[in-house]
Write a protein that holds these residues in place. Sequence first.
Motif, mmCIF file in Angstrom:
data_model
loop_
_atom_site.group_PDB
_atom_site.id
_atom_site.type_symbol
_atom_site.label_atom_id
_atom_site.label_comp_id
_atom_site.label_asym_id
_atom_site.label_seq_id
_atom_site.Cartn_x
_atom_site.Cartn_y
_atom_site.Cartn_z
ATOM 1 N N UNK A 223 -10.916 -1.360 3.769
ATOM 2 C CA UNK A 223 -10.592 -2.686 4.298
ATOM 3 C C UNK A 223 -9.088 -2.829 4.497
ATOM 4 N N UNK A 224 -8.720 -3.464 5.623
ATOM 5 C CA UNK A 224 -7.327 -3.806 5.879
ATOM 6 C C UNK A 224 -7.295 -5.203 6.489
ATOM 7 N N UNK A 225 -6.674 -6.128 5.786
ATOM 8 C CA UNK A 225 -6.667 -7.514 6.236
ATOM 9 C C UNK A 225 -5.521 -7.817 7.185
ATOM 10 N N UNK A 226 -4.496 -6.972 7.157
ATOM 11 C CA UNK A 226 -3.364 -7.189 8.033
ATOM 12 C C UNK A 226 -2.445 -5.992 8.035
ATOM 13 N N UNK A 227 -1.549 -5.948 9.002
ATOM 14 C CA UNK A 227 -0.600 -4.856 9.079
ATOM 15 C C UNK A 227 -1.101 -3.719 9.955
ATOM 16 N N UNK A 228 -0.290 -2.653 10.017
ATOM 17 C CA UNK A 228 -0.626 -1.518 10.879
ATOM 18 C C UNK A 228 -0.390 -0.212 10.140
ATOM 19 N N UNK A 229 -1.171 0.804 10.513
ATOM 20 C CA UNK A 229 -1.015 2.158 9.992
ATOM 21 C C UNK A 229 -0.991 3.096 11.180
ATOM 22 N N UNK A 230 0.032 3.953 11.224
ATOM 23 C CA UNK A 230 0.178 4.884 12.335
ATOM 24 C C UNK A 230 0.219 6.306 11.798
ATOM 25 N N UNK A 231 -0.608 7.147 12.382
ATOM 26 C CA UNK A 231 -0.662 8.559 12.018
ATOM 27 C C UNK A 231 -0.031 9.366 13.145
ATOM 28 N N UNK A 232 0.948 10.215 12.813
ATOM 29 C CA UNK A 232 1.636 10.986 13.839
ATOM 30 C C UNK A 232 2.702 10.149 14.540
ATOM 31 N N UNK A 233 3.218 10.689 15.612
ATOM 32 C CA UNK A 233 4.277 9.987 16.333
ATOM 33 C C UNK A 233 4.211 10.241 17.823
ATOM 34 N N UNK A 234 5.011 9.507 18.557
ATOM 35 C CA UNK A 234 5.072 9.672 20.008
ATOM 36 C C UNK A 234 3.753 9.345 20.680
ATOM 37 N N UNK A 235 3.421 10.139 21.702
ATOM 38 C CA UNK A 235 2.190 9.896 22.446
ATOM 39 C C UNK A 235 0.942 10.208 21.638
ATOM 40 N N UNK A 236 1.098 10.988 20.554
ATOM 41 C CA UNK A 236 -0.055 11.362 19.734
ATOM 42 C C UNK A 236 -0.310 10.380 18.599
ATOM 43 N N UNK A 237 0.486 9.334 18.480
ATOM 44 C CA UNK A 237 0.315 8.376 17.398
ATOM 45 C C UNK A 237 -1.032 7.674 17.507
ATOM 46 N N UNK A 238 -1.699 7.494 16.367
ATOM 47 C CA UNK A 238 -3.017 6.885 16.362
ATOM 48 C C UNK A 238 -3.217 6.156 15.041
ATOM 49 N N UNK A 239 -4.012 5.094 15.086
ATOM 50 C CA UNK A 239 -4.429 4.406 13.859
ATOM 51 C C UNK A 239 -5.601 5.191 13.277
ATOM 52 N N UNK A 240 -5.497 5.677 12.028
ATOM 53 C CA UNK A 240 -6.610 6.458 11.473
ATOM 54 C C UNK A 240 -7.917 5.688 11.436
ATOM 55 N N UNK A 241 -7.854 4.360 11.397
ATOM 56 C CA UNK A 241 -9.076 3.571 11.419
ATOM 57 C C UNK A 241 -9.822 3.661 12.726
ATOM 58 N N UNK A 242 -9.145 4.112 13.795
ATOM 59 C CA UNK A 242 -9.788 4.225 15.106
ATOM 60 C C UNK A 242 -10.442 5.587 15.328
ATOM 61 N N UNK A 243 -10.245 6.512 14.397
ATOM 62 C CA UNK A 243 -10.790 7.861 14.569
ATOM 63 C C UNK A 243 -12.233 7.933 14.083
ATOM 64 N N UNK A 244 -13.007 8.793 14.719
ATOM 65 C CA UNK A 244 -14.361 9.056 14.242
ATOM 66 C C UNK A 244 -14.268 9.736 12.879
ATOM 67 N N UNK A 245 -15.243 9.479 11.976
ATOM 68 C CA UNK A 245 -15.163 10.036 10.623
ATOM 69 C C UNK A 245 -14.924 11.534 10.577
ATOM 70 N N UNK A 246 -15.593 12.296 11.459
ATOM 71 C CA UNK A 246 -15.441 13.748 11.445
ATOM 72 C C UNK A 246 -14.029 14.165 11.837
ATOM 73 N N UNK A 247 -13.439 13.436 12.759
ATOM 74 C CA UNK A 247 -12.068 13.737 13.175
ATOM 75 C C UNK A 247 -11.086 13.275 12.107
ATOM 76 N N UNK A 248 -11.349 12.083 11.555
ATOM 77 C CA UNK A 248 -10.448 11.533 10.542
ATOM 78 C C UNK A 248 -10.310 12.471 9.362
ATOM 79 N N UNK A 249 -11.397 13.131 8.986
ATOM 80 C CA UNK A 249 -11.361 14.027 7.833
ATOM 81 C C UNK A 249 -10.349 15.155 8.019
ATOM 82 N N UNK A 250 -10.167 15.604 9.248
ATOM 83 C CA UNK A 250 -9.223 16.693 9.500
ATOM 84 C C UNK A 250 -7.791 16.199 9.613
ATOM 85 N N UNK A 251 -7.617 14.875 9.720
ATOM 86 C CA UNK A 251 -6.272 14.299 9.846
ATOM 87 C C UNK A 251 -5.816 13.635 8.548
ATOM 88 N N UNK A 252 -6.728 12.862 7.940
ATOM 89 C CA UNK A 252 -6.402 12.150 6.698
ATOM 90 C C UNK A 252 -7.582 12.316 5.742
#
Length: 538
Positions: free
Chosen positions: A336-365
């Motif tokens: 759960x996240x009630x507010x704020x932002x989380x960014x994984x990586x940087x530049x054009x590859x930056x992504x919110x880990x909450x937006x990743x599919x579970x299988x992909x997220x496991x390899x990133x976080x």
Amino acid sequence: MTAIELRDVSVTYADAVEPVLREVDLSISEGELVLVVGRTGSGKSTLLGLLNGLVPYSTGGTVTGTVTVHGRETSAHRPRDLADLVGVVGQDPLAGFVTDTVEEELAYGMEQLGLPPEVMRKRVEETLDLLGIAELRDAPLADLSGGQQQRVAIGAVLTAHPKVLVLDEPTSALDPTGAEEVLAAITRLVHDLGITVVVAEHRVERVLAYADRVVHVVDGAVESGEPAAVMRTATVAPPVVELGRWADWSPLPLSVRDARRLAGDLQSSVVEVQAPQRLPRNPIVLSARSVSVRHGDLVAVREVDLDLYAGEVVALMGRNGAGKSSLLWALQGSGRRSGGSVTLGGGDDAVDPGDLAPAVRRTRVGLVPQTPTDLLYLSTVGAECAQADTETRSAPGTCRELLDRILPDIDPATHPRDLSEGQRLGLVLAVQLTARPDVLMLDEPTRGLDYQGKAALAEVLRGLADDGHAVLLSTHDVEFTAIVADRVVVMAGGEIVADGPTRDVVTSSPAFAPQISKVLGGGLLAMDDVVRAFGERR
């Protein structure tokens, strides 16, 4: 008076080639506080399970010899018939709860014993005060932190006023201050009420100074005796005992106070260790800004800013209920996240880990939770490792190699449920590490691990950091933090109150300072620092 007696006791589990305990003779007097030590998987939990009949009635297997507790042979009584005599708190308190709220859980055991309501009410109030959990009276058990659940589990046993109290890893989920409070309460039970307490604990440094006797389990055999005598050669030893062995002190110190009395010449020759200059930061791997987490009306995390850098191991510390676990899950993306932002990586590859599919997220976080069994679902250790290799497209044997580095010699045919708590944790760590995620998060990763297992885990985590990964671990284990962390972040009330190099943060706090630091000072945190400063043997 003898409270517990084992005579020629052997335990062999189904399909096992060798007995886990062999021809054990052990006698424990009434009113003793006995500490059981040994390597992970050595048989400590089996020894404890014998004391109320859980072994073999619940675990299966064959038991030979006799186990007698206050005159009752456990072979003639099922565990429920010993409930008025022996109270047991297991490694996973949540798994043992049978009600919904704290007060109900404290009263449940007494209801089963048929105690009068006025007695029950009085004992509930006494226990709430004894363990410092009065403010949690109406709290749902599922909403408590791991450490709070541990205190409630101990309290639920104490209300029945057993003659023997058996505790398996009772301080593993507690912060240092909470652990001291619980141990002080247990000691009062021993001294004032004459209760016999048997404790199995991997964080030996927390309990050793309170023990009247140490029972050492090794290779299926049991050695029992005075703490200093047994710890002189035990296969596990806290830093203060390692220091005493290294310095050849006699008597062997069992506490920081004992060691300080013997360390005068060492203290005078310690040269202040200067904290290394902060090197230029590596790239930020994960960045959090104003992250908040709410659980109903409770604000668990309050507008936290945090950056994790490649090549860095960060320890997240703080008292129970500070918001550490909630922050980990919010950063990982599945919580759960009630507010704020989380960014994984940087530049054009930056992504919110909450937006990743579970299988992909496991390899990133990757995240290893406090209850590692939640991630185990196959029928053998070998199958879990093979599946981890397949899912992460790793070379066959990768997961098994990682497991052997942390905990060697686990039979691949063993069902994960038949492993000890520490062994299950080691397996989950290996499964998660197989993916080699950019960021690895671990919630209390040393529960159930002996000192050798912790050292092996530290080596693995340092290797990940050296390869450019970021590691964030939530822990109450100050000794593990001393050997693995580059940086310590301290939380309180859902906020970050300290963030800096490990040496600076831990030595400024009596609660978080490791034993070596308390004894010698000078910026020394662990035995490796002592050896570097003075040599292999004094």
